[in-house]
Design a protein around this motif. Structure first.
Motif, PDB file in Angstrom:
ATOM      1  N   GLU A 242     -10.263  13.094  16.907  1.00 44.69           N
ATOM      2  CA  GLU A 242      -9.823  12.098  15.931  1.00 44.69           C
ATOM      3  C   GLU A 242     -10.992  11.610  15.074  1.00 44.69           C
TER       4      GLU A 242
ATOM      5  N   GLU B 192      -4.034  17.878   7.433  1.00 46.01           N
ATOM      6  CA  GLU B 192      -5.137  17.629   8.362  1.00 46.01           C
ATOM      7  C   GLU B 192      -4.651  16.940   9.635  1.00 46.01           C
ATOM      8  N   ILE B 193      -3.837  15.922   9.490  1.00 40.15           N
ATOM      9  CA  ILE B 193      -3.335  15.186  10.656  1.00 40.15           C
ATOM     10  C   ILE B 193      -2.461  16.094  11.524  1.00 40.15           C
TER      11      ILE B 193
ATOM     12  N   ARG C 244      -4.787  18.575  13.380  1.00 44.97           N
ATOM     13  CA  ARG C 244      -5.496  17.865  14.445  1.00 44.97           C
ATOM     14  C   ARG C 244      -4.573  17.636  15.644  1.00 44.97           C
ATOM     15  N   THR C 245      -3.354  17.193  15.362  1.00 40.54           N
ATOM     16  CA  THR C 245      -2.376  16.936  16.421  1.00 40.54           C
ATOM     17  C   THR C 245      -2.076  18.198  17.220  1.00 40.54           C
TER      18      THR C 245
ATOM     19  N   GLU D 248      -4.271  15.294   3.468  1.00 42.61           N
ATOM     20  CA  GLU D 248      -4.310  14.359   4.605  1.00 42.61           C
ATOM     21  C   GLU D 248      -3.201  14.670   5.605  1.00 42.61           C
ATOM     22  N   LYS D 249      -2.011  14.968   5.110  1.00 39.67           N
ATOM     23  CA  LYS D 249      -0.876  15.254   5.998  1.00 39.67           C
ATOM     24  C   LYS D 249      -1.080  16.570   6.742  1.00 39.67           C
TER      25      LYS D 249
END
Length: 321
Positions: A162, A88-89, A92-93, A85-86
């Protein structure tokens, strides 16, 4: 023709006992089989069988051992899902930030920026489905289309991306032309030096994320993907060259967890991946680390050591109010 009949839970246990599996607490076993299917648990007792044609178990194999393997795998998936998750975020950012500034906020729609235009068209079709679903559920997307009725484009990248999956983000990044400056910038910021290495890392992590999301077995699984490893990583890696996984070992989970840890150390320097993974092995001592491709003393490598886990993040300034 397939001719096997369905069994009751009691018949399932009887069959397992006939084949040599020890089931000291049948009531508890029935309870487990009420919530976890016989077929799913079969993925964990398969390695306990000495004769896999006749399904005969090795001596002293127990139902409790099967459940322990199942629980270990379930907790491992939760741990990796949290780590991914970390990553991926962060990905994406970086895609939104760098490419929106270098190109424009709708860069992901521009087929001229991508190597494989057919693959890009499929990615856009998937994005359109995701945005269509979000129009009725996500207030940001719903508000955007209400306010900009005449704009037939997707919402800008900071809204559209997002809504999309790690797999789609990975495909967008990997398919970008190498002349796009941001492709190298993102790779450098995630410790991959340049665009040559990062796509394979992201593809493998996206695949593992899907296994986690669909509750599929990770323990003792042969992963079909491969990865490209840096010869001289700029951040702490595996110091003992003997312990660097070779290509024939890429089917095991360990090398992929190493890459997750490598990126996580950059994204969140004070992460707890190492102690959480160690705690999991301590909690389930009967689990064979070799089934994951773990190396001896893996936790002592610079990549995994607590020193890299304890680097402080910049503190938030406290308000005087």
């Amino acid at each position: 023709m397939y001719n096997k009949s369905a069994f009751t839970k009691e018949q399932q246990i009887a069959r397992l006992k006939e084949r040599g599996l020890l089931v000291p607490n049948e009531a508890l076993a029935i309870k487990y089989l009420s919530h976890i299917s016989y077929y799913r648990l079969g993925e964990y007792w398969y390695v306990m069988q000495s004769d896999k044609e006749q399904h005969i178990f090795k001596p002293n194999s127990t139902f409790e051992d099967v459940v322990a393997l199942y629980n270990f795998d379930a907790e491992l998936r939760l741990l990796l899902f949290d780590v991914i998750e970390k990553i991926e975020i962060s990905l994406r950012t970086k895609l939104i930030y760098h490419l929106s500034l270098e190109i424009d906020p709708w860069w992901f729609q521009n087929s001229d920026l991508f190597v494989d235009t057919m693959a890009h068209a499929k990615t856009l079709a998937g994005l359109e489905e995701e945005i269509t679903r979000s129009r009725s559920k996500d207030p940001t997307i719903k508000k955007h289309f209400k306010k900009h009725k005449d704009d037939k484009r997707f919402p800008p990248s900071w809204k559209t991306l997002e809504q999309t999956s790690f797999g789609t983000l990975s495909k967008l990044y990997g398919n970008l032309k190498h002349t796009i400056e941001s492709k190298d910038v993102i790779a450098q910021e995630l410790g991959a030096v340049n665009h040559t290495y990062l796509p394979s890392w992201l593809q493998s992590i996206a695949q593992i994320r899907n296994f986690c999301a669909h509750h599929s077995r990770l323990w003792n699984r042969n992963l079909p993907g491969t990865v490209k490893l840096l010869s001289k990583p700029p951040y702490p890696w595996i110091a003992d060259k003997v312990n660097v996984p070779k290509q024939h070992e890429f089917i095991h989970l360990y090398v992929h967890m190493c890459l997750m840890k490598y990126m996580l150390n950059i994204i969140q320097p004070n992460n707890q991946f190492t102690p959480r993974l160690e705690a999991l092995f301590h909690k389930y001592p009967n689990v064979d680390p070799n089934a994951l491709g773990m190396k001896a003393n893996w936790e002592k490598e610079p990549l995994w050591s607590y020193e890299s886990d304890s680097q402080p993040c910049l503190p938030f300034k406290k308000s005087n109010k």
